[in-house]
Write a protein that holds these residues in place. Structure first.
Motif, PDB file in Angstrom:
ATOM      1  N   MET A 151       0.836  -1.198   0.000  1.00 41.15           N
ATOM      2  CA  MET A 151       0.000   0.000   0.000  1.00 41.15           C
ATOM      3  C   MET A 151       0.870   1.246   0.000  1.00 41.15           C
ATOM      4  O   MET A 151       2.087   1.158   0.131  1.00 41.15           O
ATOM      5  CB  MET A 151      -0.931   0.010   1.231  1.00 41.15           C
ATOM      6  CG  MET A 151      -2.002  -1.051   1.244  1.00 41.15           C
ATOM      7  SD  MET A 151      -3.111  -0.897   2.677  1.00 41.15           S
ATOM      8  CE  MET A 151      -3.896   0.690   2.326  1.00 41.15           C
ATOM      9  N   SER A 152       0.208   2.391  -0.134  1.00 48.71           N
ATOM     10  CA  SER A 152       0.870   3.685  -0.064  1.00 48.71           C
ATOM     11  C   SER A 152       0.119   4.556   0.945  1.00 48.71           C
ATOM     12  O   SER A 152      -1.018   4.261   1.307  1.00 48.71           O
ATOM     13  CB  SER A 152       0.880   4.359  -1.441  1.00 48.71           C
ATOM     14  OG  SER A 152       1.464   5.645  -1.363  1.00 48.71           O
ATOM     15  N   ILE A 153       0.758   5.611   1.417  1.00 48.07           N
ATOM     16  CA  ILE A 153       0.069   6.528   2.317  1.00 48.07           C
ATOM     17  C   ILE A 153      -1.090   7.213   1.587  1.00 48.07           C
ATOM     18  O   ILE A 153      -2.199   7.332   2.112  1.00 48.07           O
ATOM     19  CB  ILE A 153       1.039   7.588   2.868  1.00 48.07           C
ATOM     20  CG1 ILE A 153       2.123   6.922   3.734  1.00 48.07           C
ATOM     21  CG2 ILE A 153       0.291   8.632   3.686  1.00 48.07           C
ATOM     22  CD1 ILE A 153       1.589   6.260   4.989  1.00 48.07           C
ATOM     23  N   ILE A 154      -0.847   7.630   0.341  1.00 49.16           N
ATOM     24  CA  ILE A 154      -1.863   8.288  -0.471  1.00 49.16           C
ATOM     25  C   ILE A 154      -2.105   7.463  -1.722  1.00 49.16           C
ATOM     26  O   ILE A 154      -1.181   7.084  -2.420  1.00 49.16           O
ATOM     27  CB  ILE A 154      -1.440   9.711  -0.872  1.00 49.16           C
ATOM     28  CG1 ILE A 154      -1.094  10.537   0.364  1.00 49.16           C
ATOM     29  CG2 ILE A 154      -2.530  10.393  -1.689  1.00 49.16           C
ATOM     30  CD1 ILE A 154      -2.257  10.733   1.319  1.00 49.16           C
ATOM     31  N   GLY A 155      -3.371   7.198  -2.008  1.00 48.40           N
ATOM     32  CA  GLY A 155      -3.713   6.427  -3.191  1.00 48.40           C
ATOM     33  C   GLY A 155      -5.182   6.062  -3.198  1.00 48.40           C
ATOM     34  O   GLY A 155      -5.928   6.403  -2.268  1.00 48.40           O
ATOM     35  N   PRO A 156      -5.636   5.351  -4.221  1.00 48.75           N
ATOM     36  CA  PRO A 156      -7.035   4.906  -4.253  1.00 48.75           C
ATOM     37  C   PRO A 156      -7.330   3.955  -3.098  1.00 48.75           C
ATOM     38  O   PRO A 156      -6.430   3.294  -2.573  1.00 48.75           O
ATOM     39  CB  PRO A 156      -7.139   4.175  -5.603  1.00 48.75           C
ATOM     40  CG  PRO A 156      -5.974   4.663  -6.395  1.00 48.75           C
ATOM     41  CD  PRO A 156      -4.895   4.973  -5.421  1.00 48.75           C
ATOM     42  N   SER A 157      -8.575   3.893  -2.685  1.00 51.12           N
ATOM     43  CA  SER A 157      -8.942   2.991  -1.596  1.00 51.12           C
ATOM     44  C   SER A 157      -8.773   1.546  -2.031  1.00 51.12           C
ATOM     45  O   SER A 157      -8.989   1.192  -3.189  1.00 51.12           O
ATOM     46  CB  SER A 157     -10.392   3.246  -1.167  1.00 51.12           C
ATOM     47  OG  SER A 157     -11.266   3.103  -2.277  1.00 51.12           O
ATOM     48  N   ALA A 158      -8.363   0.708  -1.089  1.00 58.92           N
ATOM     49  CA  ALA A 158      -8.169  -0.716  -1.368  1.00 58.92           C
ATOM     50  C   ALA A 158      -9.514  -1.421  -1.392  1.00 58.92           C
ATOM     51  O   ALA A 158     -10.292  -1.312  -0.441  1.00 58.92           O
ATOM     52  CB  ALA A 158      -7.252  -1.335  -0.304  1.00 58.92           C
ATOM     53  N   GLU A 159      -9.795  -2.140  -2.474  1.00 59.27           N
ATOM     54  CA  GLU A 159     -11.082  -2.812  -2.627  1.00 59.27           C
ATOM     55  C   GLU A 159     -10.875  -4.291  -2.909  1.00 59.27           C
ATOM     56  O   GLU A 159      -9.786  -4.736  -3.254  1.00 59.27           O
ATOM     57  CB  GLU A 159     -11.886  -2.178  -3.770  1.00 59.27           C
ATOM     58  CG  GLU A 159     -12.143  -0.691  -3.610  1.00 59.27           C
ATOM     59  CD  GLU A 159     -13.095  -0.370  -2.462  1.00 59.27           C
ATOM     60  OE1 GLU A 159     -13.691  -1.317  -1.901  1.00 59.27           O
ATOM     61  OE2 GLU A 159     -13.243   0.816  -2.140  1.00 59.27           O
ATOM     62  N   SER A 160     -11.963  -5.046  -2.757  1.00 58.14           N
ATOM     63  CA  SER A 160     -11.914  -6.485  -2.967  1.00 58.14           C
ATOM     64  C   SER A 160     -12.044  -6.825  -4.446  1.00 58.14           C
ATOM     65  O   SER A 160     -12.406  -5.979  -5.274  1.00 58.14           O
ATOM     66  CB  SER A 160     -13.043  -7.171  -2.188  1.00 58.14           C
ATOM     67  OG  SER A 160     -14.298  -6.739  -2.677  1.00 58.14           O
TER      68      SER A 160
END
Length: 235
Positions: A151-160
């Motif tokens: 992951m990153s601090i800033i980025g798109p939300s993590a989705e399934s």
């Protein structure tokens, strides 16, 4: 008898004496040189864009490592206390582990503190769970996801995976989000947008298109503002 090559020389001399200097030949050469310079300029622009994107990703990854490491150090003791409190108040596991889809479509395990009411030993919501949700500390374990590179601090939300399958019809560009690492916060979360109108593009997709260091700093500052203010807007 005048040889053909001598005739060509005489014609050239005549053109020079008249000041023409075979302009059609010079113009053709100028067009060729100009086209080559234009092609070289396009290639330079393309290379510069690639270099800029490469540098941006390198500095962003370096920033992710620094911020996540500092966050783990600063929140290390609170996370340990939260884990112990969750274990005392609940019957379930300390961490909520969920599979999410990351960069390039690679799955990873997203970590966050367990705050579900179904794990409380009483009918009332656990006080620890409520506190973690209110202060957003339930997402603190995701700092380890950032440090490990999923992951990153800033980025798109993590989705399934199911989310991407269900959203392909409503948002055709949804898979563009897989070009970057998902983030703990992003354009959608910082703006407070939780639901999207049907047929509209996600702010997460817009982030992928507009991604830059300046945009990341703006989202990070807005995220800090949200973290230090509750739902009523008071500090």
């Amino acid at each position: 008898m005048v040889l053909p090559w001598k005739t060509a020389i005489n014609v050239a001399k005549l053109d020079l004496s008249r000041g023409s200097a075979t302009p059609h030949l010079l113009n053709r050469r100028a067009r060729v040189v100009g086209a080559g310079a234009e092609h070289s300029g396009k290639r330079f622009q393309l290379d510069w864009h690639t270099v800029r994107l490469f540098l941006y990703r390198c500095f962003k990854r370096l920033g992710d490592i620094i911020v996540s490491a500092l966050g783990i150090i600063l929140l290390g003791i609170p996370m340990v206390i939260a884990a112990v409190a969750i274990k005392i108040e609940s019957r379930g596991p300390v961490l909520d582990l969920a599979e999410r889809i990351g960069k390039d479509g690679r799955p990873f395990v997203l970590m966050r503190f367990q705050t579900g009411h179904e794990f409380s030993q009483s009918d009332e919501p656990a006080r620890t769970a409520s506190f973690l949700r209110r202060t957003h500390l339930d997402a603190a374990p995701q700092l380890f996801n950032v440090l490990m590179g999923s992951m990153s601090i800033i980025g798109p939300s993590a989705e399934s995976r199911e989310f991407y399958r269900a959203s392909r019809q409503e948002i055709p560009q949804i898979r563009q989000r897989l070009l970057v690492r998902p983030g703990m916060s992003g354009l959608e979360k910082a703006a407070g947008a939780t639901e999207l109108a049907r047929g509209t593009e996600s702010p997460n997709v817009e982030y992928v298109r507009m991604q830059s260091g300046l945009l990341d700093l703006k989202i990070f500052a807005l995220t800090l503002f949200v973290l230090f203010h509750d739902d009523n807007g008071s500090a």
